[in-house]
Design an enzyme around this catalytic site. Structure first.
Site, PDB file in Angstrom:
ATOM      1  N   ALA A  97     -36.857 -27.357  -1.139  1.00 51.58           N
ATOM      2  CA  ALA A  97     -35.347 -26.725  -1.459  1.00 51.58           C
ATOM      3  C   ALA A  97     -35.182 -26.667  -3.024  1.00 51.58           C
ATOM      4  O   ALA A  97     -35.352 -27.742  -3.567  1.00 51.58           O
ATOM      5  CB  ALA A  97     -34.398 -27.387  -0.651  1.00 51.58           C
ATOM      6  N   SER A 152     -36.544 -30.451   1.928  1.00 52.00           N
ATOM      7  CA  SER A 152     -35.185 -30.665   2.582  1.00 52.00           C
ATOM      8  C   SER A 152     -34.592 -29.785   3.582  1.00 52.00           C
ATOM      9  O   SER A 152     -34.674 -28.629   3.359  1.00 52.00           O
ATOM     10  CB  SER A 152     -34.225 -30.963   1.586  1.00 52.00           C
ATOM     11  N   TYR A 164     -36.586 -40.482  -6.704  1.00 46.80           N
ATOM     12  CA  TYR A 164     -35.321 -41.050  -6.943  1.00 46.80           C
ATOM     13  C   TYR A 164     -35.127 -42.078  -5.719  1.00 46.80           C
ATOM     14  O   TYR A 164     -34.100 -42.843  -5.757  1.00 46.80           O
ATOM     15  CB  TYR A 164     -34.326 -40.090  -6.799  1.00 46.80           C
ATOM     16  N   GLU A 165     -35.994 -42.092  -4.761  1.00 44.32           N
ATOM     17  CA  GLU A 165     -35.735 -42.908  -3.455  1.00 44.32           C
ATOM     18  C   GLU A 165     -36.302 -44.484  -4.134  1.00 44.32           C
ATOM     19  O   GLU A 165     -36.030 -45.403  -3.304  1.00 44.32           O
ATOM     20  CB  GLU A 165     -36.579 -42.589  -2.649  1.00 44.32           C
ATOM     21  N   HIS A 185     -25.840 -32.058  -1.291  1.00 46.93           N
ATOM     22  CA  HIS A 185     -26.847 -31.891  -0.414  1.00 46.93           C
ATOM     23  C   HIS A 185     -26.714 -31.267   0.866  1.00 46.93           C
ATOM     24  O   HIS A 185     -27.643 -30.698   1.542  1.00 46.93           O
ATOM     25  CB  HIS A 185     -27.501 -33.235  -0.158  1.00 46.93           C
ATOM     26  N   ASN A 214     -29.514 -22.773  -3.429  1.00 50.50           N
ATOM     27  CA  ASN A 214     -27.921 -22.856  -4.396  1.00 50.50           C
ATOM     28  C   ASN A 214     -28.315 -22.271  -5.678  1.00 50.50           C
ATOM     29  O   ASN A 214     -29.525 -22.186  -6.053  1.00 50.50           O
ATOM     30  CB  ASN A 214     -27.379 -24.276  -4.588  1.00 50.50           C
ATOM     31  N   HIS A 220     -35.015 -35.332   5.910  1.00 50.59           N
ATOM     32  CA  HIS A 220     -36.425 -35.518   5.862  1.00 50.59           C
ATOM     33  C   HIS A 220     -36.618 -36.566   7.126  1.00 50.59           C
ATOM     34  O   HIS A 220     -36.358 -37.833   6.987  1.00 50.59           O
ATOM     35  CB  HIS A 220     -36.861 -36.109   4.751  1.00 50.59           C
ATOM     36  N   MET A 275     -36.281 -31.801  -7.168  1.00 52.23           N
ATOM     37  CA  MET A 275     -36.856 -33.208  -7.649  1.00 52.23           C
ATOM     38  C   MET A 275     -37.887 -33.685  -7.010  1.00 52.23           C
ATOM     39  O   MET A 275     -38.205 -34.781  -6.437  1.00 52.23           O
ATOM     40  CB  MET A 275     -35.350 -34.051  -7.280  1.00 52.23           C
ATOM     41  N   SER A 276     -38.858 -32.672  -6.580  1.00 53.62           N
ATOM     42  CA  SER A 276     -40.079 -33.096  -5.878  1.00 53.62           C
ATOM     43  C   SER A 276     -41.171 -32.092  -6.193  1.00 53.62           C
ATOM     44  O   SER A 276     -41.335 -31.649  -7.341  1.00 53.62           O
ATOM     45  CB  SER A 276     -39.682 -32.968  -4.354  1.00 53.62           C
ATOM     46  N   HIS A 326     -39.490 -39.065  -2.536  1.00 52.86           N
ATOM     47  CA  HIS A 326     -39.076 -38.520  -3.955  1.00 52.86           C
ATOM     48  C   HIS A 326     -38.963 -39.776  -4.828  1.00 52.86           C
ATOM     49  O   HIS A 326     -38.821 -40.906  -4.347  1.00 52.86           O
ATOM     50  CB  HIS A 326     -37.563 -37.967  -3.955  1.00 52.86           C
TER      51      HIS A 326
HETATM   52  O1  LIG Z   1     -37.483 -30.885  -2.928  1.00 54.87           O
HETATM   53  P1  LIG Z   1     -37.022 -31.235  -1.756  1.00 54.87           P
HETATM   54  O2  LIG Z   1     -37.674 -32.429  -0.800  1.00 54.87           O
HETATM   55  O3  LIG Z   1     -36.915 -30.007  -0.746  1.00 54.87           O
HETATM   56  O4  LIG Z   1     -35.411 -31.740  -1.672  1.00 54.87           O
HETATM   57  C1  LIG Z   1     -34.446 -31.150  -2.451  1.00 54.87           C
HETATM   58  O5  LIG Z   1     -33.230 -31.288  -2.020  1.00 54.87           O
HETATM   59  C2  LIG Z   1     -32.705 -32.511  -2.386  1.00 54.87           C
HETATM   60  C3  LIG Z   1     -31.453 -32.322  -3.108  1.00 54.87           C
HETATM   61  O6  LIG Z   1     -30.476 -31.698  -2.295  1.00 54.87           O
HETATM   62  C4  LIG Z   1     -33.561 -33.029  -3.694  1.00 54.87           C
HETATM   63  O7  LIG Z   1     -34.536 -34.153  -2.943  1.00 54.87           O
HETATM   64  C5  LIG Z   1     -34.462 -31.795  -4.124  1.00 54.87           C
HETATM   65  O8  LIG Z   1     -35.855 -32.186  -4.451  1.00 54.87           O
HETATM   66  N1  LIG Z   2     -32.386 -30.624  -9.070  1.00 55.05           N
HETATM   67  C1  LIG Z   2     -31.828 -29.952  -8.171  1.00 55.05           C
HETATM   68  N2  LIG Z   2     -32.446 -30.054  -7.171  1.00 55.05           N
HETATM   69  C2  LIG Z   2     -31.983 -29.285  -6.232  1.00 55.05           C
HETATM   70  N3  LIG Z   2     -32.414 -29.176  -4.743  1.00 55.05           N
HETATM   71  C3  LIG Z   2     -32.051 -28.308  -4.190  1.00 55.05           C
HETATM   72  N4  LIG Z   2     -31.062 -27.637  -5.018  1.00 55.05           N
HETATM   73  C4  LIG Z   2     -31.247 -28.225  -6.108  1.00 55.05           C
HETATM   74  C5  LIG Z   2     -30.386 -28.260  -7.553  1.00 55.05           C
HETATM   75  O1  LIG Z   2     -29.769 -27.157  -7.873  1.00 55.05           O
HETATM   76  N5  LIG Z   2     -30.997 -28.847  -8.467  1.00 55.05           N
END
Ligand SMILES: O=P(O)(O)O[C@H]1O[C@H](CO)[C@@H](O)[C@H]1O
Ligand SMILES: Nc1nc2[nH]cnc2c(=O)[nH]1
Length: 301
Positions: free
Chosen positions: A121, A38, A93-94, A262, A248, A69, A224-225, A91
């Site tokens: 991220a 991200s 969740y998409e 986000h 964060n 993205h 989440m990836s 992802h």
């Molecule tokens: O893992 P990337 O694709 O960097 O993205 C991260 O950032 C998004 C949340 O802000 C979620 O999709 C999390 O997985």
């Molecule tokens: N699940 C999750 N994904 C993230 N992607 C960037 N920051 C976070 C977070 O705090 N939690």
């Protein structure tokens, strides 16, 4: 998930078709693939002789739906090395199956890629981590995998890899050492750590109780990836490096007022992408010097 009845949405033949299409569209023959997390699409900026291909034009490819993205492959050279960047990943969740999420990894393998660098991220759970730090991923926890959401569920195609791949060395020790050495040489060691990344499905960020549980389980950061891509990469014999940008701090305390979103994730990613880019450039220039053994490799394509 795909089962015997509901066969895989991305068969070997689908992968071959996409690979042949890409090979006919570009003269690039990448050996290194970089998945941009991200807000990290600008990691591709330094490449020379660039050629972009939009996901929507690639047969069988999913399209990006998440802000931050961009949705294209960028072929190019970094320090004379042929690379392909995924500017935008997919992802769970998409709404994509994990087979679709990881489809590009198999395409890279069939194109001749040997090393994959996954970036993301993530939220910091380890109390030593600060916003903007880099975590070299040492290991992961595949939480969706525990519940049967796993990219390798379903019939195994031996042309990609073995039925029961080893994951205890998913993130090459030699590549991790090289990445850490480079961060030291660049003077970044004060904000670089090694740690365990935990994947959750998302799309919501964690509750405080969930965050506490993940920390107790041994997670240093959460996102989440990444885990599905790494699992499929290891299955088909790619060498893997994972770099996570801590965007964060995850709330572990009911008295904390900050709320993650986000936009903040993207803002921090963009702010620190330059630092990550410096690490990547040097790593790409030197990673061929490092030999690694992939325990799943003998049966890979
Ligand atoms: O893992 P990337 O694709 O960097 O993205 C991260 O950032 C998004 C949340 O802000 C979620 O999709 C999390 O997985
Ligand atoms: N699940 C999750 N994904 C993230 N992607 C960037 N920051 C976070 C977070 O705090 N939690």
């Amino acid at each position: 998930m795909h089962t015997k009845e509901n066969s895989c949405c991305c068969s070997f033949d689908d992968c071959k078709l996409t690979t042949e299409w890409l090979l006919s569209m570009t003269r690039h023959r990448p050996k290194i693939a970089i998945v941009c997390g991200s807000g990290l699409g600008l990691l591709a900026e330094t490449a020379s002789n660039k050629q972009d291909v939009r996901y929507e034009d690639i047969p069988n490819f999913p399209v990006s739906t998440v802000p931050g993205h961009e949705g294209r492959l960028v072929f190019g050279h970094i320090k004379g090395k042929s690379c392909v960047f995924m500017q935008g990943r997919f992802h769970l969740y998409e709404g994509y199956s994990l087979c679709k999420v990881t489809f590009p990894v198999r395409i890279f393998k069939l194109m001749g890629v040997e090393t994959i660098i996954v970036t993301n991220a993530s939220g910091g759970l380890c109390q030593d981590f600060k916003v903007g730090d880099i975590m070299v991923i040492k290991d992961h926890i595949n939480l969706p995998g525990f519940a049967g959401q796993h990219p390798l569920c379903g019939p195994n195609d031996e042309r990609f890899g073995i039925r029961f791949p080893c994951m205890s060395d998913a993130y090459s020790k030699a590549l991790r050492k090289l990445a850490l050495d480079i961060t030291t040489e660049l003077g970044y060691s004060n904000f670089v750590h090694e740690g365990v990344y935990c994947m959750v499905s998302g799309p919501n960020f964690e509750t405080i109780a969930e965050a506490r549980m993940l920390q107790i389980l041994g997670s240093d950061s959460v996102g989440m990836s990444t885990v599905p891509e790494v699992t499929v990469a290891k299955h088909c014999g790619l060498r893997v490096l994972g770099l996570s940008l801590i965007t964060n701090k995850v709330s572990l305390d009911y008295s904390r007022e900050e709320k993650v979103n986000h936009e903040e994730v993207l803002q921090i990613s963009k702010m620190r992408a330059e630092m990550l880019k410096n690490v990547l450039i040097t790593f790409i220039a030197r990673c061929h010097q490092v030999e690694t053994i992939n325990t799943n490799y003998p049966n890979a394509v």
